[in-house]
Design an enzyme around this catalytic site. Structure first.
Site, PDB file in Angstrom:
ATOM      1  N   HIS A 183     -20.839 -31.428  25.573  1.00 37.09           N
ATOM      2  CA  HIS A 183     -21.252 -32.700  26.068  1.00 37.09           C
ATOM      3  C   HIS A 183     -20.319 -33.183  26.909  1.00 37.09           C
ATOM      4  O   HIS A 183     -19.464 -34.248  26.833  1.00 37.09           O
ATOM      5  CB  HIS A 183     -21.043 -33.866  24.913  1.00 37.09           C
ATOM      6  CG  HIS A 183     -22.044 -34.947  25.030  1.00 37.09           C
ATOM      7  ND1 HIS A 183     -22.657 -35.665  24.095  1.00 37.09           N
ATOM      8  CD2 HIS A 183     -22.172 -35.632  26.005  1.00 37.09           C
ATOM      9  CE1 HIS A 183     -22.999 -36.441  24.738  1.00 37.09           C
ATOM     10  NE2 HIS A 183     -22.750 -36.604  25.942  1.00 37.09           N
ATOM     11  N   ARG A 197     -29.777 -35.981  25.788  1.00 34.59           N
ATOM     12  CA  ARG A 197     -29.280 -36.303  24.260  1.00 34.59           C
ATOM     13  C   ARG A 197     -30.067 -35.036  23.525  1.00 34.59           C
ATOM     14  O   ARG A 197     -31.293 -34.747  23.733  1.00 34.59           O
ATOM     15  CB  ARG A 197     -30.018 -37.645  23.692  1.00 34.59           C
ATOM     16  CG  ARG A 197     -28.989 -38.733  24.206  1.00 34.59           C
ATOM     17  CD  ARG A 197     -27.515 -38.617  23.620  1.00 34.59           C
ATOM     18  NE  ARG A 197     -26.721 -39.704  24.013  1.00 34.59           N
ATOM     19  CZ  ARG A 197     -25.983 -39.935  24.874  1.00 34.59           C
ATOM     20  NH1 ARG A 197     -25.724 -38.785  26.131  1.00 34.59           N
ATOM     21  NH2 ARG A 197     -25.068 -40.937  25.138  1.00 34.59           N
ATOM     22  N   GLU A 227     -24.934 -32.506  16.851  1.00 30.17           N
ATOM     23  CA  GLU A 227     -23.586 -32.714  17.585  1.00 30.17           C
ATOM     24  C   GLU A 227     -22.526 -33.116  16.993  1.00 30.17           C
ATOM     25  O   GLU A 227     -22.607 -33.932  16.269  1.00 30.17           O
ATOM     26  CB  GLU A 227     -24.106 -33.431  18.608  1.00 30.17           C
ATOM     27  CG  GLU A 227     -23.104 -33.278  19.908  1.00 30.17           C
ATOM     28  CD  GLU A 227     -23.624 -33.751  21.365  1.00 30.17           C
ATOM     29  OE1 GLU A 227     -24.777 -33.797  21.630  1.00 30.17           O
ATOM     30  OE2 GLU A 227     -22.903 -34.378  21.835  1.00 30.17           O
TER      31      GLU A 227
HETATM   32  C1  DGY Z   1     -23.031 -41.086  28.059  1.00 25.84           C
HETATM   33  O1  DGY Z   1     -22.259 -41.752  28.827  1.00 25.84           O
HETATM   34  O2  DGY Z   1     -23.952 -41.541  27.791  1.00 25.84           O
HETATM   35  C2  DGY Z   1     -22.556 -39.764  28.263  1.00 25.84           C
HETATM   36  O3  DGY Z   1     -23.344 -38.889  27.298  1.00 25.84           O
HETATM   37  C3  DGY Z   1     -21.287 -39.285  27.822  1.00 25.84           C
HETATM   38  O4  DGY Z   1     -20.550 -39.706  28.944  1.00 25.84           O
END
Ligand code: DGY
Length: 312
Positions: free
Chosen positions: A278, A231, A259
């Site tokens: 992402h 993240r 983001e």
């Molecule tokens: C998640 O699943 O948390 C990813 O960041 C996106 O698939």
């Protein structure tokens, strides 16, 4: 009973809901404006959101007392106000495990790309600058013998470590608690001092927000590489831009803060940074399995069973 799914999902897993007589509405657009989300959730029993949908108390209250379950199409749940859900008796579930391999693959892809300056090299060739061979051109780092510091040794961190071992890297890690693994466990400060490559694999919470602040970014080894497929909020972006202008060799970022990263952001101007949008879980297999798990979890709650992947 009505379910709102905030994006089209791969596969035909939603059919299982229709077969049980559940009315399913799927938002067909690329993005879902906040106002539309608030309108669409009115009266729903269940919600399948993605990481891009902020599911807070306002959304839950607009849904009303019928809302029983938020089955997130993600492993991370930082986009959901878990306290607000708990207070309202709403179950929250996620999709762990099925995207670990895909995310680990992308982490290694970013590592190789940054270490061997693949994007710079490709642009050099494409832009017509490749006129001769030179012993000093586009020199990068060799992975064999480097130390990888895995921050957060869950399912993704573990798979990243396995893959990195195959490249001859030494592994050290930090985690909430030591695990029965053949790698040295260090505290975060020790890991930052020891690792040539630091890779983040932990959830974003109040405690982990900006875990890599300015001090810690500059505590990384000079010439090190930062990888973030977890993240964006784990890292102080402004400090990272500074650290990349001399201190670090480079960074591979699949997630950013903010983001999406807006055009013109200083990170885009740095040739030692590779940014992907992402896509850690973006394989056909992982995204299909995430849909399966989201539906499994949703159905379990609707049928009064314990969901397989509860968060709240
Ligand atoms: C998640 O699943 O948390 C990813 O960041 C996106 O698939």
């Amino acid at each position: 009973m009505r379910i709102f799914v905030t994006r089209e999902l791969p596969g035909n897993h939603l059919d299982r809901l229709w077969e049980k007589g559940v009315q399913v509405e799927v938002w067909p657009g690329e993005a879902l404006p906040r106002e539309t989300l608030l309108k669409q959730v009115e009266g729903v029993t269940g919600l399948i959101p993605t990481v891009e949908d902020r599911i807070d108390a306002e959304v839950m209250d607009r849904a009303g007392p019928a809302l029983k379950v938020i089955a997130s199409y993600s492993v991370g749940v930082d986009h959901i106000d878990l306290e607000a859900a708990r207070a309202r008796g709403i179950r929250v579930t996620h999709t762990p495990g099925v995207l670990a391999g895909a995310t680990a693959d992308l982490t290694l892809a970013l590592l190789l790309t940054v270490a061997r300056r693949v994007v710079e090299g490709a642009a050099y060739a494409r832009e017509g600058l490749w006129k001769n061979w030179h012993p000093k051109r586009l020199l990068g780092l060799e992975l064999e013998g480097l130390t990888l510091g895995v921050v957060g040794m869950g399912e993704i961190g573990r798979r990243v470590a396995q893959r990195a071992e195959a490249f001859g890297m030494r592994i050290v890690y930090t985690s909430r608690t030591p695990k029965p693994l053949p790698y040295p466990f260090l505290d975060l400060e020790g890991l930052l001092a020891a690792a040539d490559v630091v890779s983040l694999h932990l959830p974003l919470t109040r405690e982990t927000h900006r875990l890599l602040d300015r001090r810690r970014l500059f505590a990384m080894k000079a010439g090190g590489i930062l990888l973030n497929t977890a993240r964006g909020g784990l890292v102080d972006t402004e400090a990272l831009v500074e650290a990349l202008q001399g201190h670090l060799f480079g960074a591979g970022l699949d997630v950013t803060d903010p983001e999406p990263l807006p055009q013109g952001h200083p990170l885009y101007a740095l040739s030692n940074v590779v940014i992907t949008p992402h896509i850690g879980s973006a394989t056909t297999k992982a995204r299909d399995q995430m849909a399966r798990l989201a539906v499994d979890n949703l159905l379990a709650v609707l049928e009064g069973r314990e969901p397989p992947n509860p968060v709240v």
